[in-house]
Design an enzyme around this catalytic site. Structure first.
Site, PDB file in Angstrom:
ATOM      1  N   HIS A   1      43.063  58.291 -73.266  1.00 51.62           N
ATOM      2  CA  HIS A   1      42.910  59.092 -74.489  1.00 51.62           C
ATOM      3  C   HIS A   1      42.147  58.334 -75.574  1.00 51.62           C
ATOM      4  O   HIS A   1      41.713  58.932 -76.563  1.00 51.62           O
ATOM      5  CB  HIS A   1      44.267  59.569 -75.015  1.00 51.62           C
TER       6      HIS A   1
ATOM      7  N   SER B   1      46.929  52.000 -79.437  1.00 54.18           N
ATOM      8  CA  SER B   1      46.814  52.532 -78.085  1.00 54.18           C
ATOM      9  C   SER B   1      45.887  51.685 -77.224  1.00 54.18           C
ATOM     10  O   SER B   1      44.782  51.349 -77.629  1.00 54.18           O
ATOM     11  CB  SER B   1      46.284  53.967 -78.124  1.00 54.18           C
TER      12      SER B   1
ATOM     13  N   ASP C   1      46.953  58.197 -67.885  1.00 63.73           N
ATOM     14  CA  ASP C   1      46.401  57.879 -69.204  1.00 63.73           C
ATOM     15  C   ASP C   1      45.846  56.455 -69.249  1.00 63.73           C
ATOM     16  O   ASP C   1      46.077  55.714 -70.206  1.00 63.73           O
ATOM     17  CB  ASP C   1      47.443  58.068 -70.302  1.00 63.73           C
TER      18      ASP C   1
END
Length: 439
Positions: free
Chosen positions: A171, A286, A204
């Site tokens: 992402h 992230s 992910d």
């Protein structure tokens, strides 16, 4: 009287021809006086008690007046030997600085050769154990800027090897489901473009690569199977663009099944068998590492829980999102397994037990189809636990299975005809299919 006027006129002419005080060129204007606040010695300023308001006027005996500002000595003439030496020194220094800057800019703009200039190893070592660990770890963490679809996003990554492979979240590189241009900033501040080697929506995870870069320091990876609840951890990333930010906490839980996104989400739908931590994780963390006390990577920081019950942003990319002490990381064993598949073939094949599940069923994962040959599972079985971890629905089971080794065995607790059974299910690999409820 005429003589007095003549003397006053001479003094006025001298004051008019004198250069303006040096501090007039200060950025703060003529009222800014150089003194202790600027780090220098206090400068005496002529007071209203001076005979003629001129602080530079010599005393009648030829010495400087007490409290007067002394003029700096004049600079050597450029044509003198000393002046020529100064000019030569300035030219050499400017050339060196310009050359180094040019190399860095060329590396970022054209993807040319780039050598990372890490901190000198002769520098004094950090005083604490934690500081020493971070000193060794930070060169293995990189920061990512992604331009995709007219939007710019940021995240963090980890150097996998000296060949330039970088592990991060899917992402991060495809925030709206579409990949963009990625620029990597190293811990040295140097920048370089990166190519996307492969990405997997279901886990992910994504792998990037920088080429033509030397001096890389890969991260050290641990064993997430041995992580225990309560052990101290640290997270490194760039929350809200603040690169190199370090936060700390503990492992709050292991084997936490997390489903992020939705089937119609542009960023995709991911199943995570996650490590939970209370170490603050915010937008920009992230893809960054979750470290144990020895500085080895045990997880990839990926998801946070928002305080907004209506939030549909599990990745914390919304500007209003922030840490409430509920952060989740992909265990490094699962992450490196997927990374190896992406590097080897550009796609990942997750573990599976070869069944299809009823997404609308509550109270466990109900099996509607069995695909694996020789499986001991049957249609109608309800799985309530996997390796002792409770299963409340289909998503829980899929997430837990995705976190297992593809050639291993998982022990399932199954309700069949009112009886509770323990069944061993062999794991195999299959193509990723995020639109179904296959496990």
């Amino acid at each position: 009287m005429a003589a007095e006027h003549q003397v006053e006129g001479s003094r006025a002419l001298q004051r008019a021809e004198r250069p303006a005080p040096e501090w007039w060129s200060h950025p703060d204007g003529p009222d800014a006086r150089r003194g202790p606040i600027f780090g220098g010695a206090p400068t005496a300023v002529a007071s209203a008690d001076d005979a003629d308001g001129c602080p530079d006027r010599p005393a009648p005996d030829g010495r400087s007046s007490e409290g007067a500002v002394r003029r700096p000595r004049s600079a050597p003439a450029l044509g003198s030997p000393r002046g020529l030496l100064i000019v030569a020194f300035v030219v050499v220094v400017a050339s060196l600085l310009g050359g180094g800057l040019g190399v860095a800019i060329e590396g970022a703009a054209e993807g040319g050769r780039l050598t990372l200039h890490q901190a000198s190893t002769t520098a004094s070592k950090p005083s604490s154990r934690t500081a020493a660990v971070l000193h060794d770890v930070l060169p293995g963490v990189v920061y990512l800027q992604v331009d995709a679809g007219g939007q710019r996003s940021a995240g963090t990554g980890i150097l996998l090897d000296a060949n330039g492979h970088i592990l991060t979240n899917n992402h991060v590189v495809a925030p709206n489901g579409t990949t963009g241009t990625v620029t990597v900033t190293f811990s040295t501040g140097q920048r370089h473009p990166a190519d996307i080697i492969g990405r997997d929506v279901g886990s992910d995870l994504a792998v990037l690569r920088v080429t033509g870069v030397s001096g890389l320091t890969p991260a050290t990876f641990g064993d997430s199977d041995n992580v225990q609840v309560g052990e101290p951890v640290m997270a490194i990333g760039a929350p809200y663009g603040l690169r190199g930010t370090v936060t700390s906490g503990i492992v709050s839980a292991v084997d936490r099944p997390i489903v992020s996104g939705s089937l119609d989400s542009p960023a995709g739908h991911s199943y995570l068998d996650a490590l939970q931590t209370d170490a603050p994780i915010n937008p920009g963390n992230s893809g960054g590492p979750l470290l144990d006390a020895s500085g080895t990577v045990i997880g990839i920081n990926t998801v946070i829980r928002s305080s907004d019950p209506d939030s549909s942003d599990p990745y914390g990319s919304d500007s209003t999102s922030g840490s409430i002490g509920l952060g989740f990381a992909i265990p490094i064993d699962q992450a490196t397994q997927v990374a190896a598949q992406l590097i080897g073939g550009g796609r990942a094949t997750p573990p599976t037990i070869g069944v299809t599940l009823d997404r609308g069923f509550d109270g466990g994962a109900k099996i509607t189809e069995v695909h694996a040959r020789g499986s001991k599972l049957q249609v109608g079985d309800v799985v309530t636990a996997a390796d002792g971890v409770a299963v409340t629905d289909a998503d829980d089971l899929i997430a837990l299975i995705r976190g297992r080794k593809p050639t291993g065995v998982t022990v399932l607790t199954v309700l069949r005809g009112g009886a509770s059974l323990r069944i061993e299910a062999k794991l195999t690999t299959g193509p990723t299919d995020i639109t179904s409820t296959k496990a």
